[in-house]
Write a protein that holds these residues in place. Sequence first.
Motif, PDB file in Angstrom:
ATOM      1  N   ILE A  53     -16.997   1.463  -5.010  1.00  0.00           N
ATOM      2  CA  ILE A  53     -17.065   0.615  -6.284  1.00  0.00           C
ATOM      3  C   ILE A  53     -17.166  -0.576  -5.854  1.00  0.00           C
ATOM      4  N   VAL A  54     -18.403  -1.258  -6.473  1.00  0.00           N
ATOM      5  CA  VAL A  54     -18.785  -2.802  -5.983  1.00  0.00           C
ATOM      6  C   VAL A  54     -18.715  -3.423  -7.411  1.00  0.00           C
ATOM      7  N   ASP A  55     -17.886  -4.355  -7.734  1.00  0.00           N
ATOM      8  CA  ASP A  55     -17.912  -4.956  -8.873  1.00  0.00           C
ATOM      9  C   ASP A  55     -18.166  -4.369 -10.090  1.00  0.00           C
ATOM     10  N   GLY A  56     -17.390  -3.008 -10.127  1.00  0.00           N
ATOM     11  CA  GLY A  56     -17.159  -2.126 -11.278  1.00  0.00           C
ATOM     12  C   GLY A  56     -18.327  -1.133 -11.272  1.00  0.00           C
ATOM     13  N   VAL A  59     -21.639   2.761  -6.080  1.00  0.00           N
ATOM     14  CA  VAL A  59     -22.903   2.529  -5.201  1.00  0.00           C
ATOM     15  C   VAL A  59     -22.764   3.326  -4.084  1.00  0.00           C
ATOM     16  N   ASN A  60     -23.798   3.629  -3.431  1.00  0.00           N
ATOM     17  CA  ASN A  60     -24.136   4.197  -2.144  1.00  0.00           C
ATOM     18  C   ASN A  60     -24.061   3.155  -1.115  1.00  0.00           C
ATOM     19  N   LEU A 131     -20.786  12.798 -12.156  1.00  0.00           N
ATOM     20  CA  LEU A 131     -20.796  13.424 -10.951  1.00  0.00           C
ATOM     21  C   LEU A 131     -22.058  13.823 -10.399  1.00  0.00           C
ATOM     22  N   ALA A 132     -23.168  13.416 -10.857  1.00  0.00           N
ATOM     23  CA  ALA A 132     -24.450  13.864 -10.756  1.00  0.00           C
ATOM     24  C   ALA A 132     -25.082  13.444  -9.315  1.00  0.00           C
ATOM     25  N   GLY A 133     -24.778  12.357  -8.766  1.00  0.00           N
ATOM     26  CA  GLY A 133     -25.041  11.817  -7.431  1.00  0.00           C
ATOM     27  C   GLY A 133     -24.375  12.221  -6.327  1.00  0.00           C
ATOM     28  N   ASN A 134     -23.266  13.243  -6.531  1.00  0.00           N
ATOM     29  CA  ASN A 134     -22.471  13.630  -5.339  1.00  0.00           C
ATOM     30  C   ASN A 134     -22.672  15.331  -5.218  1.00  0.00           C
ATOM     31  N   LEU A 135     -22.873  15.440  -4.075  1.00  0.00           N
ATOM     32  CA  LEU A 135     -22.982  16.831  -3.464  1.00  0.00           C
ATOM     33  C   LEU A 135     -21.719  17.146  -2.967  1.00  0.00           C
ATOM     34  N   CYS A 136     -21.797  18.811  -3.293  1.00  0.00           N
ATOM     35  CA  CYS A 136     -20.879  19.433  -2.451  1.00  0.00           C
ATOM     36  C   CYS A 136     -21.261  20.569  -1.974  1.00  0.00           C
ATOM     37  N   ARG A 137     -20.847  20.954  -0.972  1.00  0.00           N
ATOM     38  CA  ARG A 137     -21.574  22.518  -0.479  1.00  0.00           C
ATOM     39  C   ARG A 137     -20.326  23.543  -0.259  1.00  0.00           C
ATOM     40  N   CYS A 138     -19.227  23.164  -0.831  1.00  0.00           N
ATOM     41  CA  CYS A 138     -17.995  23.978  -0.472  1.00  0.00           C
ATOM     42  C   CYS A 138     -17.412  24.455  -1.682  1.00  0.00           C
ATOM     43  N   THR A 139     -17.388  23.826  -3.089  1.00  0.00           N
ATOM     44  CA  THR A 139     -16.842  24.385  -4.034  1.00  0.00           C
ATOM     45  C   THR A 139     -17.693  24.989  -5.403  1.00  0.00           C
ATOM     46  N   GLY A 140     -18.850  24.923  -5.328  1.00  0.00           N
ATOM     47  CA  GLY A 140     -19.724  24.978  -6.249  1.00  0.00           C
ATOM     48  C   GLY A 140     -19.336  24.393  -7.475  1.00  0.00           C
TER      49      GLY A 140
END
Length: 154
Positions: A53-56, A59-60, A131-140
Amino acid sequence: MQPIELKCSVNGVSRTVRVYPMARLLDVLRDQLRLTGTKEGCGEGECGACSVIVDGALVNSCLFPAVQAEGANIRTIEGVAATDKLHAVQEAFVRHGGAQCGMCTPGMILAAVSLLEKIPHPGDAEIRNGLAGNLCRCTGYTKIFEAVVRACES
């Protein structure tokens, strides 16, 4: 090219580092400041593992030029918890199985924290969008989603 001085606040602490003009914020955080909770997944801004989080704003950090952080307030996963108590989102991830291998966890937690700071009681669609910009390959994603819902109740 010569390194330039970068002044910013990281997790509430004023920091000054020397960075090359093309350095990524991810590398400065991990290599110079030794904040290794921020992960590099894809290096292309697609997976969210490097989220800070940069200035609120979420960001990637793998795409964020470090020089753009001049004067900024940066929060990494290391700065989410209070000194002796987990943040409600972290606690919910632990209690509801939102963390598996740990690769996506810091980015997921920061995405959820960012969302809840803007919308304290989001609906299902807002959580999915947050959460859309974050990928997880373990939890579904089911347990991650449940953890965020539970964090809202805290």
